[in-house]
Design a protein around this motif. Sequence first.
Motif, PDB file in Angstrom:
ATOM      1  N   GLU A  22       0.819  -1.224   0.000  1.00  0.00           N
ATOM      2  CA  GLU A  22       0.000   0.000   0.000  1.00  0.00           C
ATOM      3  C   GLU A  22       0.851   1.271   0.000  1.00  0.00           C
ATOM      4  O   GLU A  22       0.575   2.220  -0.729  1.00  0.00           O
ATOM      5  CB  GLU A  22      -0.930  -0.015   1.212  1.00  0.00           C
ATOM      6  CG  GLU A  22      -1.988   1.075   1.190  1.00  0.00           C
ATOM      7  CD  GLU A  22      -3.014   0.904   2.299  1.00  0.00           C
ATOM      8  OE1 GLU A  22      -4.013   1.631   2.286  1.00  0.00           O
ATOM      9  OE2 GLU A  22      -2.821   0.024   3.179  1.00  0.00           O
ATOM     10  N   LYS A  23       1.880   1.295   0.824  1.00  0.00           N
ATOM     11  CA  LYS A  23       2.717   2.494   0.940  1.00  0.00           C
ATOM     12  C   LYS A  23       3.426   2.808  -0.383  1.00  0.00           C
ATOM     13  O   LYS A  23       3.486   3.959  -0.816  1.00  0.00           O
ATOM     14  CB  LYS A  23       3.753   2.295   2.049  1.00  0.00           C
ATOM     15  CG  LYS A  23       4.613   3.531   2.322  1.00  0.00           C
ATOM     16  CD  LYS A  23       5.595   3.266   3.443  1.00  0.00           C
ATOM     17  CE  LYS A  23       6.476   4.496   3.686  1.00  0.00           C
ATOM     18  NZ  LYS A  23       7.260   4.864   2.497  1.00  0.00           N
ATOM     19  N   GLU A  24       3.947   1.752  -1.047  1.00  0.00           N
ATOM     20  CA  GLU A  24       4.654   1.960  -2.315  1.00  0.00           C
ATOM     21  C   GLU A  24       3.698   2.441  -3.414  1.00  0.00           C
ATOM     22  O   GLU A  24       4.064   3.259  -4.258  1.00  0.00           O
ATOM     23  CB  GLU A  24       5.344   0.657  -2.745  1.00  0.00           C
ATOM     24  CG  GLU A  24       6.515   0.282  -1.840  1.00  0.00           C
ATOM     25  CD  GLU A  24       6.883  -1.177  -1.971  1.00  0.00           C
ATOM     26  OE1 GLU A  24       7.906  -1.476  -2.593  1.00  0.00           O
ATOM     27  OE2 GLU A  24       6.121  -2.020  -1.440  1.00  0.00           O
ATOM     28  N   LYS A  25       2.467   1.940  -3.389  1.00  0.00           N
ATOM     29  CA  LYS A  25       1.475   2.397  -4.372  1.00  0.00           C
ATOM     30  C   LYS A  25       1.096   3.859  -4.126  1.00  0.00           C
ATOM     31  O   LYS A  25       0.858   4.613  -5.068  1.00  0.00           O
ATOM     32  CB  LYS A  25       0.237   1.493  -4.347  1.00  0.00           C
ATOM     33  CG  LYS A  25       0.502   0.146  -5.018  1.00  0.00           C
ATOM     34  CD  LYS A  25      -0.729  -0.706  -5.163  1.00  0.00           C
ATOM     35  CE  LYS A  25      -1.137  -1.364  -3.886  1.00  0.00           C
ATOM     36  NZ  LYS A  25      -2.052  -2.499  -4.061  1.00  0.00           N
ATOM     37  N   ALA A  26       1.081   4.247  -2.855  1.00  0.00           N
ATOM     38  CA  ALA A  26       0.819   5.658  -2.530  1.00  0.00           C
ATOM     39  C   ALA A  26       1.924   6.544  -3.093  1.00  0.00           C
ATOM     40  O   ALA A  26       1.663   7.659  -3.580  1.00  0.00           O
ATOM     41  CB  ALA A  26       0.718   5.832  -1.014  1.00  0.00           C
ATOM     42  N   ASP A  27       3.178   6.049  -3.068  1.00  0.00           N
ATOM     43  CA  ASP A  27       4.302   6.794  -3.659  1.00  0.00           C
ATOM     44  C   ASP A  27       4.120   6.939  -5.166  1.00  0.00           C
ATOM     45  O   ASP A  27       4.388   7.998  -5.743  1.00  0.00           O
ATOM     46  CB  ASP A  27       5.628   6.081  -3.376  1.00  0.00           C
ATOM     47  CG  ASP A  27       6.055   6.226  -1.922  1.00  0.00           C
ATOM     48  OD1 ASP A  27       5.572   7.168  -1.259  1.00  0.00           O
ATOM     49  OD2 ASP A  27       6.868   5.396  -1.449  1.00  0.00           O
ATOM     50  N   LEU A  84      -6.349   6.073 -13.670  1.00  0.00           N
ATOM     51  CA  LEU A  84      -5.195   5.610 -12.897  1.00  0.00           C
ATOM     52  C   LEU A  84      -5.392   5.875 -11.405  1.00  0.00           C
ATOM     53  O   LEU A  84      -4.971   5.077 -10.563  1.00  0.00           O
ATOM     54  CB  LEU A  84      -3.911   6.291 -13.393  1.00  0.00           C
ATOM     55  CG  LEU A  84      -3.443   5.905 -14.803  1.00  0.00           C
ATOM     56  CD1 LEU A  84      -2.233   6.743 -15.207  1.00  0.00           C
ATOM     57  CD2 LEU A  84      -3.101   4.419 -14.885  1.00  0.00           C
ATOM     58  N   LYS A  85      -6.041   6.996 -11.093  1.00  0.00           N
ATOM     59  CA  LYS A  85      -6.321   7.318  -9.688  1.00  0.00           C
ATOM     60  C   LYS A  85      -7.144   6.203  -9.042  1.00  0.00           C
ATOM     61  O   LYS A  85      -6.938   5.863  -7.868  1.00  0.00           O
ATOM     62  CB  LYS A  85      -7.086   8.644  -9.625  1.00  0.00           C
ATOM     63  CG  LYS A  85      -7.355   9.155  -8.225  1.00  0.00           C
ATOM     64  CD  LYS A  85      -8.079  10.489  -8.291  1.00  0.00           C
ATOM     65  CE  LYS A  85      -8.364  11.024  -6.892  1.00  0.00           C
ATOM     66  NZ  LYS A  85      -9.072  12.337  -6.946  1.00  0.00           N
ATOM     67  N   HIS A  86      -8.027   5.606  -9.830  1.00  0.00           N
ATOM     68  CA  HIS A  86      -8.886   4.536  -9.321  1.00  0.00           C
ATOM     69  C   HIS A  86      -8.179   3.180  -9.315  1.00  0.00           C
ATOM     70  O   HIS A  86      -8.347   2.379  -8.385  1.00  0.00           O
ATOM     71  CB  HIS A  86     -10.157   4.467 -10.175  1.00  0.00           C
ATOM     72  CG  HIS A  86     -11.045   3.306  -9.856  1.00  0.00           C
ATOM     73  ND1 HIS A  86     -11.585   3.078  -8.604  1.00  0.00           N
ATOM     74  CD2 HIS A  86     -11.485   2.283 -10.643  1.00  0.00           C
ATOM     75  CE1 HIS A  86     -12.316   1.979  -8.625  1.00  0.00           C
ATOM     76  NE2 HIS A  86     -12.265   1.473  -9.847  1.00  0.00           N
ATOM     77  N   THR A  87      -7.359   2.913 -10.349  1.00  0.00           N
ATOM     78  CA  THR A  87      -6.814   1.556 -10.520  1.00  0.00           C
ATOM     79  C   THR A  87      -5.492   1.308  -9.793  1.00  0.00           C
ATOM     80  O   THR A  87      -5.246   0.187  -9.328  1.00  0.00           O
ATOM     81  CB  THR A  87      -6.619   1.229 -12.018  1.00  0.00           C
ATOM     82  OG1 THR A  87      -5.650   2.138 -12.583  1.00  0.00           O
ATOM     83  CG2 THR A  87      -7.933   1.332 -12.781  1.00  0.00           C
ATOM     84  N   VAL A  88      -4.623   2.324  -9.708  1.00  0.00           N
ATOM     85  CA  VAL A  88      -3.291   2.110  -9.117  1.00  0.00           C
ATOM     86  C   VAL A  88      -3.362   1.593  -7.676  1.00  0.00           C
ATOM     87  O   VAL A  88      -2.566   0.720  -7.299  1.00  0.00           O
ATOM     88  CB  VAL A  88      -2.421   3.389  -9.231  1.00  0.00           C
ATOM     89  CG1 VAL A  88      -1.140   3.261  -8.411  1.00  0.00           C
ATOM     90  CG2 VAL A  88      -2.072   3.652 -10.696  1.00  0.00           C
ATOM     91  N   PRO A  89      -4.290   2.066  -6.819  1.00  0.00           N
ATOM     92  CA  PRO A  89      -4.366   1.489  -5.464  1.00  0.00           C
ATOM     93  C   PRO A  89      -4.576  -0.026  -5.452  1.00  0.00           C
ATOM     94  O   PRO A  89      -4.199  -0.703  -4.495  1.00  0.00           O
ATOM     95  CB  PRO A  89      -5.578   2.215  -4.850  1.00  0.00           C
ATOM     96  CG  PRO A  89      -5.617   3.528  -5.552  1.00  0.00           C
ATOM     97  CD  PRO A  89      -5.210   3.219  -6.962  1.00  0.00           C
ATOM     98  N   PHE A  90      -5.142  -0.572  -6.524  1.00  0.00           N
ATOM     99  CA  PHE A  90      -5.329  -2.022  -6.624  1.00  0.00           C
ATOM    100  C   PHE A  90      -4.106  -2.708  -7.253  1.00  0.00           C
ATOM    101  O   PHE A  90      -4.088  -3.921  -7.421  1.00  0.00           O
ATOM    102  CB  PHE A  90      -6.567  -2.348  -7.465  1.00  0.00           C
ATOM    103  CG  PHE A  90      -7.871  -2.013  -6.785  1.00  0.00           C
ATOM    104  CD1 PHE A  90      -8.490  -2.922  -5.940  1.00  0.00           C
ATOM    105  CD2 PHE A  90      -8.471  -0.777  -6.988  1.00  0.00           C
ATOM    106  CE1 PHE A  90      -9.686  -2.613  -5.309  1.00  0.00           C
ATOM    107  CE2 PHE A  90      -9.673  -0.450  -6.360  1.00  0.00           C
ATOM    108  CZ  PHE A  90     -10.279  -1.366  -5.515  1.00  0.00           C
ATOM    109  N   GLY A  91      -3.106  -1.904  -7.636  1.00  0.00           N
ATOM    110  CA  GLY A  91      -1.919  -2.469  -8.284  1.00  0.00           C
ATOM    111  C   GLY A  91      -2.114  -2.704  -9.766  1.00  0.00           C
ATOM    112  O   GLY A  91      -1.447  -3.551 -10.366  1.00  0.00           O
TER     113      GLY A  91
END
Length: 728
Positions: A239-244, A261-268
């Motif tokens: 989670e922390k790395e995805k926040a970066d 991307l704002k929606h999908t990146v938190p899911f990887g």
Amino acid sequence: MLQELLCRQKDVLMILPYVAVVQEKIRGLLHFGIELDFLVEEYAGSKGRLPPVKRRRKRSVFVATIEKGHSLVNALIETGRMSDLGLVVVDELHMIGEGSRGALLEMTLAKILYTSQATQIIGMSATLNNVGDLQQFLRAEYYTGDFRPQVELKEYIKINDTIYEVDDKAEAGFTFSRLLEYKYSAGQQKLDPDHVVALATEVIPDHSCLIFCPTKKNCENVAEMICKFLSKEYVKHREKEKADVIRNLRAIGDGSFCPILKHTVPFGIAYHHSGLTNDERRQIEEAYSAGVICLLACTSTLAAGVNLPARRVILRAPYISTDFLKKNQYKQMIGRAGRAGIDTVGESILIVQEKDTHLVRSLVGGPLENCYSNLVKEITGGIQSLLLSVIGLKIARNVEEIYHFMGGTFFGVQQKILSKEKSLWEITRESLECLIKKGLLQGKITWENEEEAHGDLRITRLGQASFKGGIDLAYYDVLYEDLKRGLQGLVLESCLHLIYLVTPYDMISLCNPDWMIYFRQFSHLSSAEQNVAEILGVPESYIMRKASGQAIKKTVDKSIVNRFYLSFVLYALLRETDIWKVAEKFHLPRGYVQNLLSRAAAFSSCVLRFCEELEEFWVYRGLFAELTKKLTFCVRTELIPLMEVAGVLKARAEQLHGAGYRSLAHLANADPGVLVSTVDRLSRHQARQIISSAQMLLREKAEALQAEVDDLWQLPDDIPPDALRRPP
């Protein structure tokens, strides 16, 4: 390559298909160059000196795109320096059979073969079939193997909810493997009828997955759709790395951030296609390589692009856009499956509708497509361009020599297959006569009979400018007239007129102006800028009528109107230097805007070389030199030295400048640890790459200056060596 550089002390040219791959390879070679004392030089877009600087002390590896590789070889032949080039490495050699870029690659290799016996050529490809023709063309030895280091590739086909393994020995071409088990609700089944989620979630988030989609829009839709099925556990994974990653993407857009991307990146999960900017693509690629992003929904261009392998590759459909997949395209895509050193197995799954089953059997079981020359198909960008440069470089001076040269091309090898109606002699004759008619060649030829003619040919000044500038012969006359007209009333109160002159002709057909935006932008023009429109023949009344949907009686040149619209986009970019804002202003994909900018920068450098060959256009030379630099970097002036560093794009340059790194020398002498601590979200690996690139650039500049000093102290032949004494 290292053997050639270090042992034989010769330069090396490596030709790669795309700018992104060139830049990736440069980053990989920098450490070798620093440690082993050779130079790594980029030739892509508008980058790369022609002819290259002659190094007396060090050897260079030139890493080039197909286009710049061709220009570089031309420059070496013209300056009599082909003997400096010991090795040429061509990656993705099968591209010799693909359109105008294939024709250009063929020209490059044909010239090397004809002019240098000492230069070795190595071509590499995973998808070649008719190797015999290429062997004959390149006069080559052939090596093939199906060994994949440490990684076994297993191919599967999915029809409905059944998965079959591809098996050459089976009568149908594949055998039953398993049934897909995934519990969908009724609504979910409707949302994902092809079970993409079921296939993806078998490997993510612990392993990586690529999903190849037919269109850019489909990439975005698939990325969003998968996220609707995933639980919160996926969000918690790294989670922390995805926040970066999200912070980095937001910083790249100066606060603007793609909502998908704002929606999908938190899911990887992310999408990857040409609609992204270079900065965004780099950030997503780095996050994927690090395993922070575990799934990319991408278009087929990634298959031949940067190195992004996966545990599982899923082909969403056996189509690219509306065209059915070719075998070599399929092989390129599934070749991404398997990460050497990480996984012991790689899997590919092709999703197939029942109606396409018979087509897929021949796709997975049939041979690769043959590779054919495009030299004659691409008339102006192919055979005519080749003949013009062959005469301009004095490789051949008369018809007999030209015919002999043509016999050694890839087309010459395949001529009987590709052109049954006309012989090679007839095709050569027609092309030469066409070039003479266009005023690009001069000379009187007496055609005696089949395969016999007399008379020498020489290139005209206009022909020399066209081939030196690398101008497509479909546009050389339009460019000449545009530049000549500009001399009669060039408006320099702003750079709009100059920008119009370097707006690429080959992008006009792709331009579909939004007439309301066009009219709004037109209305904001200053009087000087309105004068540019008047000179070019773009009337405000025409734009106004188009915007309001009125009938138009007055005839205007639509190509000029559309080109002027693209000039508006470029003009806005140079003033604002923010791709996001400009893309939003013109309702264009940000990746398209960036592509327009890079194409304009490359074309501007071509137009500059065109003008350097024609004395009447001397006034343009300084103007286009400065404009090319502006278009290449499109940033504040103080950021340009940092943007020269490999791997440093606009966002990173601003970070470095803000942290106090203002020059190449400052970066070259930086400590990686200090750089990481002072520049936000910079890894130690990235810091080392930036420092190595800065050191390499400084070495290049120092070598170039030393070469100039040596040239200045070079005595003429008629002065005795002891007449002048060089100071210590």
